[in-house]
Design a protein around this motif. Structure first.
Motif, PDB file in Angstrom:
ATOM      1  N   LEU A  15      -6.390   0.734   7.778  1.00 43.45           N
ATOM      2  CA  LEU A  15      -7.141  -0.499   7.552  1.00 43.45           C
ATOM      3  C   LEU A  15      -8.547  -0.297   8.104  1.00 43.45           C
ATOM      4  CD1 LEU A  15      -4.501  -3.222   8.529  1.00 43.45           C
ATOM      5  CD2 LEU A  15      -4.891  -2.080   6.321  1.00 43.45           C
ATOM      6  N   ALA A  16      -9.517  -0.168   7.216  1.00 43.92           N
ATOM      7  CA  ALA A  16     -10.906   0.055   7.620  1.00 43.92           C
ATOM      8  C   ALA A  16     -11.817  -0.326   6.470  1.00 43.92           C
ATOM      9  CB  ALA A  16     -11.136   1.514   8.024  1.00 43.92           C
ATOM     10  N   ARG A  22     -14.146   5.204   7.827  1.00 42.79           N
ATOM     11  CA  ARG A  22     -12.909   5.286   7.043  1.00 42.79           C
ATOM     12  C   ARG A  22     -12.659   6.707   6.559  1.00 42.79           C
ATOM     13  NH1 ARG A  22     -11.708   0.858   2.310  1.00 42.79           N
ATOM     14  NH2 ARG A  22     -10.001   1.892   1.205  1.00 42.79           N
ATOM     15  N   GLU A  23     -13.714   7.414   6.163  1.00 42.67           N
ATOM     16  CA  GLU A  23     -13.562   8.786   5.693  1.00 42.67           C
ATOM     17  C   GLU A  23     -13.098   9.689   6.833  1.00 42.67           C
ATOM     18  OE1 GLU A  23     -13.772   9.709   2.626  1.00 42.67           O
ATOM     19  OE2 GLU A  23     -14.374   7.720   1.905  1.00 42.67           O
ATOM     20  N   ARG A  24     -13.701   9.510   8.012  1.00 44.94           N
ATOM     21  CA  ARG A  24     -13.318  10.355   9.148  1.00 44.94           C
ATOM     22  C   ARG A  24     -11.871  10.103   9.569  1.00 44.94           C
ATOM     23  NH1 ARG A  24     -18.062  12.226  11.653  1.00 44.94           N
ATOM     24  NH2 ARG A  24     -19.403  12.858   9.928  1.00 44.94           N
ATOM     25  N   LEU A  25     -11.450   8.860   9.561  1.00 52.59           N
ATOM     26  CA  LEU A  25     -10.073   8.554   9.941  1.00 52.59           C
ATOM     27  C   LEU A  25      -9.081   9.100   8.919  1.00 52.59           C
ATOM     28  CD1 LEU A  25     -10.465   4.902  11.266  1.00 52.59           C
ATOM     29  CD2 LEU A  25     -10.183   6.991  12.586  1.00 52.59           C
ATOM     30  N   ARG A  26      -9.444   9.079   7.629  1.00 55.99           N
ATOM     31  CA  ARG A  26      -8.545   9.647   6.617  1.00 55.99           C
ATOM     32  C   ARG A  26      -8.406  11.165   6.816  1.00 55.99           C
ATOM     33  NH1 ARG A  26     -11.314   9.014   2.395  1.00 55.99           N
ATOM     34  NH2 ARG A  26     -10.805   6.817   2.006  1.00 55.99           N
ATOM     35  N   GLU A  27      -9.518  11.826   7.162  1.00 54.04           N
ATOM     36  CA  GLU A  27      -9.436  13.267   7.427  1.00 54.04           C
ATOM     37  C   GLU A  27      -8.545  13.554   8.634  1.00 54.04           C
ATOM     38  OE1 GLU A  27     -13.425  14.499   7.974  1.00 54.04           O
ATOM     39  OE2 GLU A  27     -14.038  14.182   5.890  1.00 54.04           O
ATOM     40  N   ALA A  28      -8.640  12.723   9.660  1.00 59.26           N
ATOM     41  CA  ALA A  28      -7.796  12.925  10.838  1.00 59.26           C
ATOM     42  C   ALA A  28      -6.320  12.718  10.501  1.00 59.26           C
ATOM     43  CB  ALA A  28      -8.215  11.974  11.959  1.00 59.26           C
ATOM     44  N   LEU A  29      -6.011  11.757   9.661  1.00 60.08           N
ATOM     45  CA  LEU A  29      -4.619  11.533   9.258  1.00 60.08           C
ATOM     46  C   LEU A  29      -4.094  12.694   8.428  1.00 60.08           C
ATOM     47  CD1 LEU A  29      -4.752   7.728   8.367  1.00 60.08           C
ATOM     48  CD2 LEU A  29      -3.636   8.780  10.331  1.00 60.08           C
ATOM     49  N   ASP A  30      -4.933  13.247   7.548  1.00 57.30           N
ATOM     50  CA  ASP A  30      -4.508  14.415   6.775  1.00 57.30           C
ATOM     51  C   ASP A  30      -4.216  15.595   7.698  1.00 57.30           C
ATOM     52  OD1 ASP A  30      -4.803  12.932   4.492  1.00 57.30           O
ATOM     53  OD2 ASP A  30      -6.819  13.680   4.041  1.00 57.30           O
ATOM     54  N   HIS A  31      -5.067  15.762   8.707  1.00 51.90           N
ATOM     55  CA  HIS A  31      -4.841  16.852   9.661  1.00 51.90           C
ATOM     56  C   HIS A  31      -3.559  16.624  10.465  1.00 51.90           C
ATOM     57  CE1 HIS A  31      -5.779  20.012  12.529  1.00 51.90           C
ATOM     58  NE2 HIS A  31      -5.572  19.148  13.513  1.00 51.90           N
ATOM     59  N   ALA A  32      -3.211  15.371  10.725  1.00 52.12           N
ATOM     60  CA  ALA A  32      -2.010  15.056  11.496  1.00 52.12           C
ATOM     61  C   ALA A  32      -0.735  15.171  10.667  1.00 52.12           C
ATOM     62  CB  ALA A  32      -2.120  13.653  12.078  1.00 52.12           C
ATOM     63  N   GLY A  33      -0.857  15.397   9.369  1.00 56.71           N
ATOM     64  CA  GLY A  33       0.322  15.479   8.519  1.00 56.71           C
ATOM     65  C   GLY A  33       0.934  14.139   8.185  1.00 56.71           C
ATOM     66  N   ALA A  61      -9.566   0.492  12.197  1.00 53.30           N
ATOM     67  CA  ALA A  61     -10.923   0.774  12.666  1.00 53.30           C
ATOM     68  C   ALA A  61     -11.564  -0.548  13.088  1.00 53.30           C
ATOM     69  CB  ALA A  61     -11.748   1.460  11.578  1.00 53.30           C
ATOM     70  N   LEU A  62     -11.689  -0.765  14.394  1.00 50.06           N
ATOM     71  CA  LEU A  62     -12.155  -2.049  14.924  1.00 50.06           C
ATOM     72  C   LEU A  62     -13.669  -2.187  14.809  1.00 50.06           C
ATOM     73  CD1 LEU A  62     -10.021  -2.326  18.184  1.00 50.06           C
ATOM     74  CD2 LEU A  62      -9.713  -3.604  16.064  1.00 50.06           C
ATOM     75  N   GLU A  63     -14.105  -3.360  14.411  1.00 50.33           N
ATOM     76  CA  GLU A  63     -15.517  -3.742  14.412  1.00 50.33           C
ATOM     77  C   GLU A  63     -15.573  -5.267  14.330  1.00 50.33           C
ATOM     78  OE1 GLU A  63     -17.683  -2.656  10.847  1.00 50.33           O
ATOM     79  OE2 GLU A  63     -15.825  -1.978   9.904  1.00 50.33           O
ATOM     80  N   PRO A  64     -16.668  -5.865  14.756  1.00 47.34           N
ATOM     81  CA  PRO A  64     -16.724  -7.331  14.806  1.00 47.34           C
ATOM     82  C   PRO A  64     -16.464  -8.002  13.458  1.00 47.34           C
ATOM     83  CG  PRO A  64     -18.530  -6.379  16.074  1.00 47.34           C
ATOM     84  CD  PRO A  64     -17.868  -5.236  15.360  1.00 47.34           C
ATOM     85  N   ALA A  65     -16.796  -7.357  12.349  1.00 48.90           N
ATOM     86  CA  ALA A  65     -16.663  -7.993  11.042  1.00 48.90           C
ATOM     87  C   ALA A  65     -15.212  -8.238  10.634  1.00 48.90           C
ATOM     88  CB  ALA A  65     -17.369  -7.146   9.976  1.00 48.90           C
ATOM     89  N   ILE A  66     -14.236  -7.554  11.272  1.00 48.27           N
ATOM     90  CA  ILE A  66     -12.845  -7.697  10.837  1.00 48.27           C
ATOM     91  C   ILE A  66     -12.015  -8.494  11.838  1.00 48.27           C
ATOM     92  CG2 ILE A  66     -13.026  -5.482   9.638  1.00 48.27           C
ATOM     93  CD1 ILE A  66     -11.144  -4.358  11.815  1.00 48.27           C
ATOM     94  N   GLU A  88     -12.436   2.567  17.505  1.00 49.92           N
ATOM     95  CA  GLU A  88     -13.721   1.915  17.278  1.00 49.92           C
ATOM     96  C   GLU A  88     -14.368   2.510  16.028  1.00 49.92           C
ATOM     97  OE1 GLU A  88     -15.032  -0.542  18.853  1.00 49.92           O
ATOM     98  OE2 GLU A  88     -13.651  -0.733  20.552  1.00 49.92           O
ATOM     99  N   ALA A  89     -14.733   1.670  15.069  1.00 52.30           N
ATOM    100  CA  ALA A  89     -15.320   2.150  13.825  1.00 52.30           C
ATOM    101  C   ALA A  89     -16.633   2.890  14.068  1.00 52.30           C
ATOM    102  CB  ALA A  89     -15.534   0.979  12.860  1.00 52.30           C
ATOM    103  N   GLU A  90     -17.442   2.367  14.973  1.00 51.93           N
ATOM    104  CA  GLU A  90     -18.735   3.013  15.241  1.00 51.93           C
ATOM    105  C   GLU A  90     -18.537   4.406  15.825  1.00 51.93           C
ATOM    106  OE1 GLU A  90     -22.763   2.209  17.924  1.00 51.93           O
ATOM    107  OE2 GLU A  90     -21.175   0.695  17.781  1.00 51.93           O
ATOM    108  N   LEU A  91     -17.578   4.546  16.751  1.00 53.39           N
ATOM    109  CA  LEU A  91     -17.322   5.858  17.334  1.00 53.39           C
ATOM    110  C   LEU A  91     -16.692   6.797  16.330  1.00 53.39           C
ATOM    111  CD1 LEU A  91     -15.965   4.784  20.834  1.00 53.39           C
ATOM    112  CD2 LEU A  91     -18.244   5.603  20.249  1.00 53.39           C
ATOM    113  N   ALA A  92     -15.805   6.288  15.488  1.00 57.91           N
ATOM    114  CA  ALA A  92     -15.173   7.138  14.480  1.00 57.91           C
ATOM    115  C   ALA A  92     -16.197   7.686  13.495  1.00 57.91           C
ATOM    116  CB  ALA A  92     -14.092   6.356  13.748  1.00 57.91           C
TER     117      ALA A  92
END
Length: 440
Positions: A15-16, A22-33, A61-66, A88-92
């Motif tokens: 959820l992002a 969002r792209e970086r988190l998807r890459e991390a999930l792919d790496h995690a299997g 991915a947390l940010e004030p807008a959500i 944190e979305a900004e850090l991700a």
């Protein structure tokens, strides 16, 4: 963990909002299997669509807008069987290189339920077995590499090495050269007839005669720490008149403790320390605490970016106790959970505990040992273990988290090894409720 549970953890919903995070988190999930079964923007997501996806875990991915969207999705996210992972979305979006790989390894460990967060190549370190005998010495390692060959090679090449042009020894001097001879060779003299500009070495006797004799180090008859001519004056202070009587009008008793002007506050508190892997453990701990707790709970967990307001909202969804952000000059009231920013500490007075501004953050020694406790969850700062054990020696209750959910057990394992209590977060919450419940 059963096979079915492990399979459930590998199905995840992302959820992002669209963007770099969002792209970086998807890459991390792919790496995690992980198998991403659902991916959407939480601001436009329908509650039923998330429920129909039936994921085992949700990465947000947390940010004030959500923030408002998370409130709307709370009926699904609050399910005890659902594993929530916040970032944190900004850090991700800014995470890259080594930092991104490190976060991906921790995500792999969380999803697969293990504690291996080291990079590839460190597996061999865990397979080393001690062997009898002394270790190999450096001489034994170089037994087949004799030095004589290199010495002969250096001697053969020495004549071809360029000489130093900054200094040439005089031709009429032979080695070894004494200090007087070297000084004489370097002294410039008047030009010789017919050879202007060419210095001629002076005799060593002349140079030696021109050098002033050096006083013996032991001769200290002329040493002095003051000037030869010192003008001294005699100071005679004027006689002060003795007081007619001892003045006691301005004497007063000093208060042992300053009056802070803050009323209320409980005499002690339960301090919870956490870090990497701490949000999940903290969520399980607070969810198991009763509403009738007769002490306060202080939570100190360092967050990248310092978004402690978001942590307050996340924990308020699962806690039966009110969860608020600690503020300076506020009393520490019983039955409350306080999230402590990095620059807020505590102090005690006759009325109880209250919050103060402290750049060093929470100080363990400020807690009254007889009425307090410290719980170390995953990722707690190992540098605070000594202070925690000192508080335990003074009478405080101290415990550390154990189990598969403790991804960074360094500090928690240290206090457990020192003889303090141990358990999963719900078990620790049960002990806290037993000690500080209404019937305690």
């Amino acid at each position: 963990m059963s096979a079915s549970d492990g399979h459930a953890l590998l199905t995840i919903a992302l959820l992002a909002r669209p963007g770099a995070a969002r792209e970086r988190l998807r890459e991390a999930l792919d790496h995690a299997g992980a198998r991403v079964v659902f991916e959407d923007d939480p601001t436009t997501l329908e509650l039923q669509a998330l429920r129909d996806a039936d994921p085992g875990a949700v990465l947000i991915a947390l940010e004030p807008a959500i923030e408002d969207a998370l409130e709307r999705l709370d009926p699904v996210l609050a399910s005890p069987s659902l594993t929530l992972i916040f970032d944190e979305a900004e850090l991700a979006a800014r995470r890259d290189g080594w930092e991104a790989q490190r976060w991906a390894r921790h995500l792999v460990a969380k999803l697969h339920g293990h504690q291996d967060v080291l990079p590839p190549g460190s597996e061999q370190d865990q397979q080393l077995q001690p062997e009898p005998g002394l270790p190999t010495t450096p001489a034994e390692l170089h037994a087949d590499a004799p030095l004589e060959f290199h010495l002969r090679e250096a001697a053969d090449a020495a004549p071809e090495v360029p000489s130093d042009g900054l200094y040439q020894a005089p031709q009429d001097l032979s080695e070894p050269v004494s200090l007087e001879e070297a000084l004489a060779a370097l002294q410039p003299l008047p030009d010789a007839p017919g050879m202007p500009g060419i210095p001629v070495p002076a005799p060593a006797a002349d140079i030696a005669a021109s050098v002033a004799p050096i006083a013996a180090i032991g001769d200290h008859s002329r040493w002095s720490l003051v000037e030869d001519h010192v003008v001294t004056t005699t100071y005679a202070p004027a006689a002060e008149a003795a007081p007619a009587r001892f003045d006691i009008d301005r004497l007063s008793l000093v208060e042992l403790e300053p009056d802070t002007g803050i009323e209320g506050g409980c005499p002690g508190a339960v301090l919870v320390l956490a870090g990497i892997g701490g949000p999940d453990a903290l969520r399980r701990l607070l969810a198991a605490l009763p509403e009738s707790l007769t002490t306060a709970v202080l939570v100190h967990m360092r967050l990248d970016g310092g978004r402690y307001g978001n942590l307050v909202k996340q924990m308020a969804r699962v806690s039966a106790l009110p969860v608020v952000l600690a503020e300076v000059a506020q009393p520490v009231d019983a039955g409350q959970v306080y999230i402590l920013p990095d620059d807020v500490g505590i102090a005690g007075s006759q009325g109880g505990l209250h919050f103060i501004a402290d750049a060093a953050g929470i100080r363990i020694e400020a807690l009254p040992a007889a009425h307090s406790a410290v719980v170390l969850l995953s990722g707690a700062d190992a540098g605070q273990v000594d202070a925690v054990l000192a508080l335990a020696g003074a009478g405080a209750w101290v415990a550390g988290q154990i189990g598969e959910g403790c991804y960074d057990p360094t500090a928690a394992s240290a206090v457990v090894a020192a003889g303090q209590d141990a358990g999963e977060p719900p078990q620790l919450a049960a002990t806290i409720a037993q000690r500080w419940g209404v019937d305690a």
